[in-house]
Scaffold this motif. Structure first.
Motif, PDB file in Angstrom:
ATOM      1  N   TYR A 157       1.232  -1.085  -0.353  1.00  0.00           N
ATOM      2  CA  TYR A 157       0.316   0.294   0.316  1.00  0.00           C
ATOM      3  C   TYR A 157       0.780   1.175   0.314  1.00  0.00           C
ATOM      4  O   TYR A 157       0.732   2.116  -0.459  1.00  0.00           O
ATOM      5  CB  TYR A 157      -1.168   0.232   1.935  1.00  0.00           C
ATOM      6  CG  TYR A 157      -2.170  -1.053   0.741  1.00  0.00           C
ATOM      7  CD1 TYR A 157      -3.385   0.225   0.560  1.00  0.00           C
ATOM      8  CD2 TYR A 157      -2.692  -1.928   1.384  1.00  0.00           C
ATOM      9  CE1 TYR A 157      -4.050  -0.776  -0.242  1.00  0.00           C
ATOM     10  CE2 TYR A 157      -3.779  -3.194   0.651  1.00  0.00           C
ATOM     11  CZ  TYR A 157      -4.691  -1.996   0.049  1.00  0.00           C
ATOM     12  OH  TYR A 157      -5.537  -3.304  -0.225  1.00  0.00           O
ATOM     13  N   ALA A 160       0.690   3.862  -3.217  1.00  0.00           N
ATOM     14  CA  ALA A 160       0.055   4.654  -3.000  1.00  0.00           C
ATOM     15  C   ALA A 160       0.257   6.198  -3.323  1.00  0.00           C
ATOM     16  O   ALA A 160      -0.361   6.976  -4.150  1.00  0.00           O
ATOM     17  CB  ALA A 160      -1.242   4.130  -2.255  1.00  0.00           C
ATOM     18  N   LYS A 185      -6.571  -6.269  -6.239  1.00  0.00           N
ATOM     19  CA  LYS A 185      -7.811  -6.695  -5.938  1.00  0.00           C
ATOM     20  C   LYS A 185      -8.000  -7.929  -4.928  1.00  0.00           C
ATOM     21  O   LYS A 185      -8.588  -7.833  -4.216  1.00  0.00           O
ATOM     22  CB  LYS A 185      -9.128  -6.559  -6.835  1.00  0.00           C
ATOM     23  CG  LYS A 185     -10.741  -6.416  -6.233  1.00  0.00           C
ATOM     24  CD  LYS A 185     -10.894  -5.166  -5.186  1.00  0.00           C
ATOM     25  CE  LYS A 185     -11.766  -5.333  -5.253  1.00  0.00           C
ATOM     26  NZ  LYS A 185     -12.317  -4.528  -4.410  1.00  0.00           N
ATOM     27  N   PRO A 206      -9.616   1.310   2.557  1.00  0.00           N
ATOM     28  CA  PRO A 206     -10.749   2.154   2.311  1.00  0.00           C
ATOM     29  C   PRO A 206     -10.872   2.680   0.574  1.00  0.00           C
ATOM     30  O   PRO A 206     -11.081   3.402  -0.162  1.00  0.00           O
ATOM     31  CB  PRO A 206     -10.295   3.805   3.004  1.00  0.00           C
ATOM     32  CG  PRO A 206      -8.812   3.274   3.006  1.00  0.00           C
ATOM     33  CD  PRO A 206      -8.703   1.537   3.037  1.00  0.00           C
ATOM     34  N   TYR A 207      -9.489   2.678  -0.506  1.00  0.00           N
ATOM     35  CA  TYR A 207      -9.580   2.108  -1.493  1.00  0.00           C
ATOM     36  C   TYR A 207      -9.033   0.781  -2.622  1.00  0.00           C
ATOM     37  O   TYR A 207      -8.319   0.606  -1.406  1.00  0.00           O
ATOM     38  CB  TYR A 207      -8.699   3.462  -2.255  1.00  0.00           C
ATOM     39  CG  TYR A 207      -7.309   3.659  -1.188  1.00  0.00           C
ATOM     40  CD1 TYR A 207      -6.352   2.574  -2.107  1.00  0.00           C
ATOM     41  CD2 TYR A 207      -6.742   4.811  -0.574  1.00  0.00           C
ATOM     42  CE1 TYR A 207      -5.095   2.994  -1.776  1.00  0.00           C
ATOM     43  CE2 TYR A 207      -5.850   4.677   0.229  1.00  0.00           C
ATOM     44  CZ  TYR A 207      -4.913   4.097  -0.609  1.00  0.00           C
ATOM     45  OH  TYR A 207      -3.413   4.003   0.063  1.00  0.00           O
ATOM     46  N   TYR A 211      -7.085  -0.477  -8.532  1.00  0.00           N
ATOM     47  CA  TYR A 211      -7.577  -0.239  -9.591  1.00  0.00           C
ATOM     48  C   TYR A 211      -7.229   1.654  -9.945  1.00  0.00           C
ATOM     49  O   TYR A 211      -6.824   2.360 -11.211  1.00  0.00           O
ATOM     50  CB  TYR A 211      -9.125  -0.383  -9.047  1.00  0.00           C
ATOM     51  CG  TYR A 211      -9.832  -0.814  -9.403  1.00  0.00           C
ATOM     52  CD1 TYR A 211      -9.354  -2.091  -9.708  1.00  0.00           C
ATOM     53  CD2 TYR A 211     -10.830  -0.973  -8.243  1.00  0.00           C
ATOM     54  CE1 TYR A 211      -9.955  -3.266  -9.896  1.00  0.00           C
ATOM     55  CE2 TYR A 211     -11.978  -2.393  -8.441  1.00  0.00           C
ATOM     56  CZ  TYR A 211     -11.219  -3.367  -9.268  1.00  0.00           C
ATOM     57  OH  TYR A 211     -12.084  -3.873  -8.911  1.00  0.00           O
ATOM     58  N   ILE A 212      -6.461   2.286  -8.732  1.00  0.00           N
ATOM     59  CA  ILE A 212      -5.724   3.161  -8.984  1.00  0.00           C
ATOM     60  C   ILE A 212      -4.391   3.402  -9.287  1.00  0.00           C
ATOM     61  O   ILE A 212      -4.284   4.140 -10.426  1.00  0.00           O
ATOM     62  CB  ILE A 212      -5.755   3.646  -7.341  1.00  0.00           C
ATOM     63  CG1 ILE A 212      -6.301   3.950  -6.810  1.00  0.00           C
ATOM     64  CG2 ILE A 212      -4.589   5.268  -7.363  1.00  0.00           C
ATOM     65  CD1 ILE A 212      -6.201   4.103  -5.541  1.00  0.00           C
TER      66      ILE A 212
END
Length: 268
Positions: A157, A160, A185, A206-207, A211-212
């Motif tokens: 993470y 990000a 995912k 939370p995200y 996809y980001i």
């Protein structure tokens, strides 16, 4: 080596630092406000079964080594990003133009500061969701390393941060056109995303990072999930990205290869 104050995954610090220690590198640690980072408890428990994978992701040997590192004095006095990097002023603040000029002037000093470093590492875990991903000072540090053409390793993470780091002029992600991996995912929790220092179960993340990253890399780049493969590490210089926990040791080794042998592409 940048760590969250809301919990890092033990192996995701242990893997890179093992490679760096073997090479004789000096590792310097930093957190957003200078608070000592701590490992997420599940990451130190070989009996913890990762729900999406249906198995433990921490071997007994890694659990012992990660706990020893977490309890050592190596992490006792991290640099504080809030003390080191300026904060961009709101447009609504009085005397905004002068404040903005001061902000860019101080960023120039940061460019000089990082000449002493060879690479940046953003350690993963759930904590980076809270205090690293959308942290303006983190973005400015990343951009400084990018301007200096120095490699940047991001895990899980922590990736990000790369997707959200953007120059304020064009506001396009710095990984536009790049190949990256990251937490897919299929590996996301449906429930139980937790953080240190807060009594709160967020449920799912939370995200969805995948996809980001798919959006941030654009039509000429690509996200690689490598679902079903035991490891997923991508080198697309200056970026080294590692999907999740099992990739921690390999990502550290690949960053060493970038620094020592000039590796510029790996994993696709």
């Amino acid at each position: 080596m940048l760590l969250s104050e809301y919990g890092y995954w033990g192996e995701e610090l242990l893997g890179p630092i093992t490679a760096f220690d073997r090479e004789g590198y000096e590792s310097v640690f930093a957190t957003p406000t200078g608070k000592r980072p701590r490992a997420l408890p599940p990451s130190l428990d070989p009996g913890y079964v990762d729900p999406p994978l249906g198995r433990s992701v921490t071997t007994p040997e890694v659990a012992v080594a990660a706990r020893e590192l977490d309890e050592s004095n190596r992490l006792d006095a991290p640099l504080s990003l809030s003390a080191w990097l300026p904060e961009r002023p709101y447009d609504s603040e009085p005397d905004h133009l002068r404040r903005l000029e001061a902000y860019y002037r101080e960023l120039g000093e940061v460019d000089a500061d990082i000449e002493q470093y060879d690479a940046l590492v953003i350690v993963g875990g759930s904590g980076p969701i809270v205090d690293l991903a959308n942290n303006g000072r983190v973005h400015d540090l990343i951009l400084a390393f990018l301007r200096a053409d120095k490699p940047i390793l991001a895990e899980c993470y922590g990736i990000a941060c790369l997707a959200f780091a953007r120059d304020w002029e064009d506001r396009r992600s710095i990984i536009w056109g790049k190949h990256v991996t990251g937490h897919c995912k299929e590996y996301d929790y449906k429930d139980g995303t937790g953080f240190l220092g807060v009594d709160f179960n967020m449920g799912p993340p939370p995200y969805p990072l995948e996809y980001i990253l798919r959006d941030a890399t654009g039509p000429d780049g690509r996200y690689h999930g490598n679902v079903g493969r035991e490891t997923s590490v991508i080198v697309d210089y200056p970026f080294v990205t590692a999907r999740s926990t099992p990739d921690s040791f390999l990502s550290g080794e690949k960053l060493v290869d970038v620094l020592e042998t000039g590796l510029r592409r790996y994993g696709w």
